[in-house]
Design a protein around this motif. Sequence first.
Motif, mmCIF file in Angstrom:
data_model
loop_
_atom_site.group_PDB
_atom_site.id
_atom_site.type_symbol
_atom_site.label_atom_id
_atom_site.label_comp_id
_atom_site.label_asym_id
_atom_site.label_seq_id
_atom_site.Cartn_x
_atom_site.Cartn_y
_atom_site.Cartn_z
ATOM 1 N N GLN A 210 0.827 -1.210 0.000
ATOM 2 C CA GLN A 210 0.000 0.000 0.000
ATOM 3 C C GLN A 210 0.860 1.259 0.000
ATOM 4 O O GLN A 210 0.467 2.291 -0.557
ATOM 5 C CB GLN A 210 -0.943 -0.006 1.203
ATOM 6 N N LEU A 211 2.055 1.191 0.604
ATOM 7 C CA LEU A 211 2.961 2.338 0.562
ATOM 8 C C LEU A 211 3.435 2.604 -0.866
ATOM 9 O O LEU A 211 3.558 3.762 -1.281
ATOM 10 C CB LEU A 211 4.159 2.098 1.472
ATOM 11 N N VAL A 212 3.701 1.539 -1.612
ATOM 12 C CA VAL A 212 4.073 1.705 -3.019
ATOM 13 C C VAL A 212 2.919 2.345 -3.781
ATOM 14 O O VAL A 212 3.111 3.237 -4.617
ATOM 15 C CB VAL A 212 4.445 0.344 -3.645
ATOM 16 N N ARG A 213 1.715 1.907 -3.472
ATOM 17 C CA ARG A 213 0.534 2.485 -4.124
ATOM 18 C C ARG A 213 0.388 3.966 -3.775
ATOM 19 O O ARG A 213 0.036 4.795 -4.615
ATOM 20 C CB ARG A 213 -0.711 1.707 -3.706
ATOM 21 N N MET A 214 0.665 4.316 -2.500
ATOM 22 C CA MET A 214 0.628 5.728 -2.096
ATOM 23 C C MET A 214 1.647 6.550 -2.879
ATOM 24 O O MET A 214 1.359 7.669 -3.323
ATOM 25 C CB MET A 214 0.917 5.854 -0.602
ATOM 26 N N ASN A 215 2.853 5.993 -3.040
ATOM 27 C CA ASN A 215 3.906 6.710 -3.741
ATOM 28 C C ASN A 215 3.543 6.962 -5.201
ATOM 29 O O ASN A 215 3.776 8.061 -5.724
ATOM 30 C CB ASN A 215 5.218 5.928 -3.670
ATOM 31 N N THR A 216 2.983 5.953 -5.866
ATOM 32 C CA THR A 216 2.610 6.141 -7.270
ATOM 33 C C THR A 216 1.462 7.134 -7.399
ATOM 34 O O THR A 216 1.449 7.958 -8.319
ATOM 35 C CB THR A 216 2.217 4.800 -7.906
ATOM 36 N N THR A 217 0.513 7.077 -6.477
ATOM 37 C CA THR A 217 -0.606 8.023 -6.509
ATOM 38 C C THR A 217 -0.115 9.451 -6.282
ATOM 39 O O THR A 217 -0.544 10.387 -6.967
ATOM 40 C CB THR A 217 -1.648 7.653 -5.444
ATOM 41 N N VAL B 59 1.421 -3.174 -9.849
ATOM 42 C CA VAL B 59 0.755 -4.442 -10.137
ATOM 43 C C VAL B 59 0.998 -5.367 -8.945
ATOM 44 O O VAL B 59 2.156 -5.663 -8.612
ATOM 45 C CB VAL B 59 1.295 -5.088 -11.430
ATOM 46 N N PHE B 60 -0.062 -5.798 -8.295
ATOM 47 C CA PHE B 60 0.042 -6.666 -7.127
ATOM 48 C C PHE B 60 -0.105 -8.134 -7.541
ATOM 49 O O PHE B 60 -0.854 -8.451 -8.463
ATOM 50 C CB PHE B 60 -1.038 -6.335 -6.092
ATOM 51 N N ARG B 61 0.593 -8.992 -6.832
ATOM 52 C CA ARG B 61 0.459 -10.435 -7.035
ATOM 53 C C ARG B 61 0.220 -11.101 -5.683
ATOM 54 O O ARG B 61 0.957 -10.863 -4.731
ATOM 55 C CB ARG B 61 1.704 -11.029 -7.702
ATOM 56 N N VAL C 176 3.656 -0.218 -13.683
ATOM 57 C CA VAL C 176 3.421 -0.070 -15.116
ATOM 58 C C VAL C 176 2.732 1.255 -15.413
ATOM 59 O O VAL C 176 2.153 1.889 -14.525
ATOM 60 C CB VAL C 176 2.546 -1.226 -15.654
ATOM 61 N N GLN C 177 2.808 1.675 -16.677
ATOM 62 C CA GLN C 177 2.083 2.854 -17.132
ATOM 63 C C GLN C 177 0.645 2.461 -17.450
ATOM 64 O O GLN C 177 0.386 1.411 -18.020
ATOM 65 C CB GLN C 177 2.747 3.449 -18.368
ATOM 66 N N ALA C 178 -0.287 3.307 -17.060
ATOM 67 C CA ALA C 178 -1.706 3.013 -17.274
ATOM 68 C C ALA C 178 -2.432 4.318 -17.556
ATOM 69 O O ALA C 178 -1.863 5.405 -17.483
ATOM 70 C CB ALA C 178 -2.293 2.323 -16.044
ATOM 71 N N GLY C 179 -3.719 4.221 -17.864
ATOM 72 C CA GLY C 179 -4.502 5.423 -18.093
ATOM 73 C C GLY C 179 -4.445 5.905 -19.524
ATOM 74 O O GLY C 179 -3.946 5.227 -20.436
ATOM 75 N N GLU C 180 -4.966 7.104 -19.740
ATOM 76 C CA GLU C 180 -5.073 7.672 -21.076
ATOM 77 C C GLU C 180 -3.728 8.176 -21.594
ATOM 78 O O GLU C 180 -2.801 8.439 -20.821
ATOM 79 C CB GLU C 180 -6.076 8.836 -21.063
ATOM 80 N N THR C 181 -3.630 8.290 -22.915
ATOM 81 C CA THR C 181 -2.431 8.855 -23.538
ATOM 82 C C THR C 181 -2.418 10.372 -23.327
ATOM 83 O O THR C 181 -3.480 10.989 -23.141
ATOM 84 C CB THR C 181 -2.400 8.540 -25.041
ATOM 85 N N PRO C 182 -1.253 10.990 -23.349
ATOM 86 C CA PRO C 182 -1.171 12.452 -23.154
ATOM 87 C C PRO C 182 -2.002 13.214 -24.190
ATOM 88 O O PRO C 182 -2.178 12.769 -25.331
ATOM 89 C CB PRO C 182 0.324 12.739 -23.318
#
Length: 256
Positions: free
Chosen positions: A139-146, A170-172, A190-196
């Motif tokens: 969850q800390l990794v998720r916080m950092n990416t957010t 990506v969680f496993r 990984v990269q996700a979401g819409e293109t610039p």
Amino acid sequence: MPNEGLFGVHGAALEVRSQRMGVLASNIANASTPGFKAQDVDFHTALAAVENATNTGGDVSIKGALQYRVPSQPSLDGNTVELSTEQTAFAEKRRRLSDDIVLPQRAHRANHPRVERRISMADQPLTIFQVAGRAMSAQLVRMNTTASNLANAGSVATSADTAYRTIKPVFRTQFDKATGLATVNVESIVQAGETPNKRYDPSHPLADKDGNVWESAVDETRELVDMMETARSYQNNVEVMQTAKSLILDTLKMGR
């Protein structure tokens, strides 16, 4: 138990910080809500309340330690959230939560080096503390990416290749056959979401030869929801560790 005092105080501090993370996430998520009043936590009051609840078996709550922030510049719509203040506090709290995970691990290794070597082996059964600890780390990794996504919302670049793109972990799931327990590990980011988005702005210093700039397509609403969900998940894992610790101590006391 030589570390009972350490883990008791440390666990209470971890609980306060995880709940404060939720308060800060709520402030950031409501930065545009008219009339919303930003809140923060008085750490010492909250710590005393959590320690008392832990010792008496009551509900762990920091509501009595919540205080309203006083904005440096009042807004016309009555909202008192100042994003720079909230984001700085959130980043600092995230760092402290990361330290809180490392501290008990170091203390455990210092007092039980042989046990630590056995636990670190892949074929050893998972403990409830390892399950919760790994989930907290994820969850800390998720916080950092957010936080990275929010910090780069609206940023521009000269080309689509160099523009910022939303990143997600990506969680496993990892199952332990010996105990039947399961935990989670971060497999990759990984990269996700819409293109610039391409925008015509010839006066911008980063504009290309055709006068275009590329703006990151970060969905701020989605990121704020992820931030609040992450804070809540982290807090749930803290409560798991607190409950497990209390049960172990109560069991040991029965043999005295």
